[in-house]
Enzyme design. Sequence first.
Site: not given
Length: 964
Positions: A529, A532, A605
């Site tokens: 996760d 980015e 999300d």
Amino acid sequence: MRALSSFLLLTIVPAAFAVKSQDFKTCAQAAFCRRGRALSARAQESQAWKSPYSVDPSSVAVSPEQASFVAAVKSSLYPNIKFSLDVRVHDDGVVRVRMDEVDGLRKRYDEAASWALTAEPTISPDVKWAVSKKDVRATYGAKNDIEVVVSYDPLTVILYRGGKAQVVLNGRGLLHMEHFRTKATGEEKAPVDAPADDSQVVMQVNNRAWFEGEEEDGFWEEKFGSWTDSKPKGPESLSIDINFPNHGHVYGIPQHATRLDLPTTTGENAHFSDPYRLYNADVFEYLADSPMSLYGSIPFMHAHSAESTVAIFNAVGSETWIDVGHPSATSTETHWISESGILDVFIMPGPTPADVFAQYTRLTGTPALPAHWALAYHQCRWNYISSDDVRDVQRRFDAEDMPVDVFWLDIEYAEEHKYFIWDKKTFPDPVDMMHDVEAIGRKMVVIIDPHLKRTDDYPVYKEAKELGVLVKSPGGENNYEGWCWSGSSAWIDFFNPSSWDWWKSLFITEQGDKWSWTESTVDTYIWNDMNEPSIFNGPEISMPRDNVHHGGWEHRDIHNINGVLLHNLTSQALMSRTDPPRRPFVLTRSFYAGSQRFGAMWTGDNLGTWEHMAVGVKMVLVNNIGGFSFAGSDVGGFFGNPEPEMLVRWYGVGIFSPFFRAHAHIDTKRREPYLLDEPYKSILRSLLRLRYSLLPVWYTAFRETSVTGLPVLRPHWVVFPKDEGGFSLDDQYFLGSSGLLVKPITDKGVTETSIYLPEDQVYYDYYSYEAYRGASKGKNVTVPAALDRVPFLVRGGSIVPTRERPRRSSMLMKRDPFTLRVALDTSGAAAGELYLDDGETFSHRDGKFIWRKFVASKQHKDLRIKSVDLAAQRPGEAVDGVALSNYNGANDFAKDIATVRVERVVVFGLSTKPKSVQVGGKELYWEYTPGVASDTKKQGTASVLVIKDPGVGVSSDWEIAVQV
Ligand SMILES: *[C@@H]1O[C@H](CO)[C@@H](O)[C@H](O)[C@H]1NC(C)=O
Ligand SMILES: *[C@@H]1O[C@H](CO)[C@@H](O)[C@H](O)[C@H]1NC(C)=O
């Protein structure tokens, strides 16, 4: 009361769910995007606009084999700045166009493609470039109908098919590669390329204004919020217009939350005012219809019309904005504006969607064939708080007879969010816990994020620091420090090759000389996760663009590629844990072109709202056509507490997503499926079982995409490229080549829905056997959609293999028998496929698998249903990456499942009651219920023939004779 409740809806609900738009840039807040759009606006205003870029005819140099050429390009505005152009045609017809600045002050980032491509493509031996005074051109293709023309002045590249322009580069003259310059100080603004003669300098400078604008807008520094981007390299952006003059629809460029058929961003009635943005970002509570960037970027766009499909892949790793407009209903203009990097565009000539998928995946790779269990149900939550909590959740699933394969642990398993390190207060016995889960054939997935807590008692951080593989602050001297889950953190620079073997070594489950993850098992898989990367105190919740990576590249150059490296390395790490390796499973949030080779993604999300449920379906579809099929959205919505009806519908979406995981935010109420009241609980149980029964269909579809690149979920235009009625459909889709047409319900209070049938064919309701007949120009039919069912139809002409024994996990289904649903088409025939292997190792690459074809055909008036070995017929196409000339139908896997039977064959649409049903002359037990035949136009319940226990194996050849 009414007024009060609408007041509540208007004020409280939007306040609870609102993206912090101010955290993310609009085009107007990004200097290079502003410059790019201003360039486009000036071009539009000026009648006499002409691109300043041209090819120097004397420089054109064709390679000895004539398959590629290079040429010098210059801009009339900067005669002393040099650019090089390289154009080549690959052996599958893909055209690659590259342009870079040469002998510049600095070097532009030119490695984006190298991270995305699986190998350097081979140049076609058949293409011959012909050089003339005004252009270079080549004609090729099976029908010799493709022509590529590179014109000199202005520079344009046009791909024609049958004389019609398909793709045009720089047709509107928006190409601009900002060359590197020195920062002019004070009043002095002499251009670096100042010619000797002064009058010429004045002329040049004036000329530049019409093209580049009056001022140096954000060339050397840029502020956003409280952050300043130091921009030491100055301006280096890249603008290019790419037009599709004969294609009225464009799709792709994930990831955005919007429709599949990309809405416009320019023109009179533009749907969005900003361009689509590709800049991987952790966007909190993102909007359900927006061109804003999200977690991943795939700069791959399809352009489609009833005549042909073409596509482009723009291999750039920096932030990119894309304007989309339709000058007419049958044409599309796009404008791509990137912050840095070279021009490296791949033009895929199609002409069918299948051709484009083959061309794109030949460049960036096909999706990896996942482990079979990874297609089953995943149960996640932030967080299962202890090992006993995990055991309890498992117990509850088992007590309620609900299948589940994977339990997930979010960040709270890790002591102080030091990933790999268990919090022993709550997880005192991690390996025992994992063994308890594995005892039922299940797996665990544990989160490992790329930020490292900066403390020397954390071996992973300490080793990374000592190895010198951390991302550096601007200037490149010091390790960068930012804020994330673990507090003050550092980030591993996966662009540094020294990090690669080290990262893999961390996942070894055995004790070694150095730290390794002994408190894990080889059945523990990984979730990456925040890659980015997400940085809580960074600009746009990410990394400063002037941070420095390996090789001296700035973060801005590689931002969109950053996430895929972690995904890649983690997936390699899982493979290297065992000998022989097992198939990895790694879920990633951030992605780029090529990520499909390394595992699965999800849409991040999302919110627990109907809008987010609906847009999640579209986002997963777009990811599928973006080459990355293994996609899903959080079932239930990450934020919020969905009411039971919404949760049930969300499972309906999930069971028809390639990646099927329920997940929830730490602030939400527990919502595991066993917690619901009746009737919802029983509905969820049957939806979960439906997913498990269809696992053979999913696995077979994944085999196909792992070989051909054809997506697992297929929008209408992919399956029926000539049917205009389907070009904008994005709420219903086909599952692989199985013939299943699905329309999940994403609205409240629905009891029936309309499904579009694109052809004159019969489609059968999976639940009720109702036969619906389409029409050659397309027809909408109304299908029941009560809460306990997901509307889905079986296309006439399909044979669908399922396994219908309820089990606790997919592993326990290994020897379960099959049911075949034979859905006869209007001519009374049908066919389908089944692929199976051990689901876990790579032994399928040694020929250990079965790939069967089931065929139902008419012989005189009778029906024959037979099973044949498809792998023996098409060995080269059988499995991912390996040509199987040595395929043997009697391989070890086939032997292992030799006793697995077909327990039931169900035939829909037979015209009359059979006289007999036999295998090898032996009469079988069967039942026939009269009903609508497949060859009539009537609507009504189809006739159903159920053949029970025909005594045939799933891996052997057989034939059932139905005598009518
Ligand atoms: C990523 O994976 C590919 C295999 O698809 C491999 O060849 C390549 O070297 C990997 N990249 C890195 C950075 O390890
Ligand atoms: C099917 O329904 C859609 C949505 O209402 C409509 O736009 C379309 O024209 C219909 N198609 C046909 C063939 O009736």
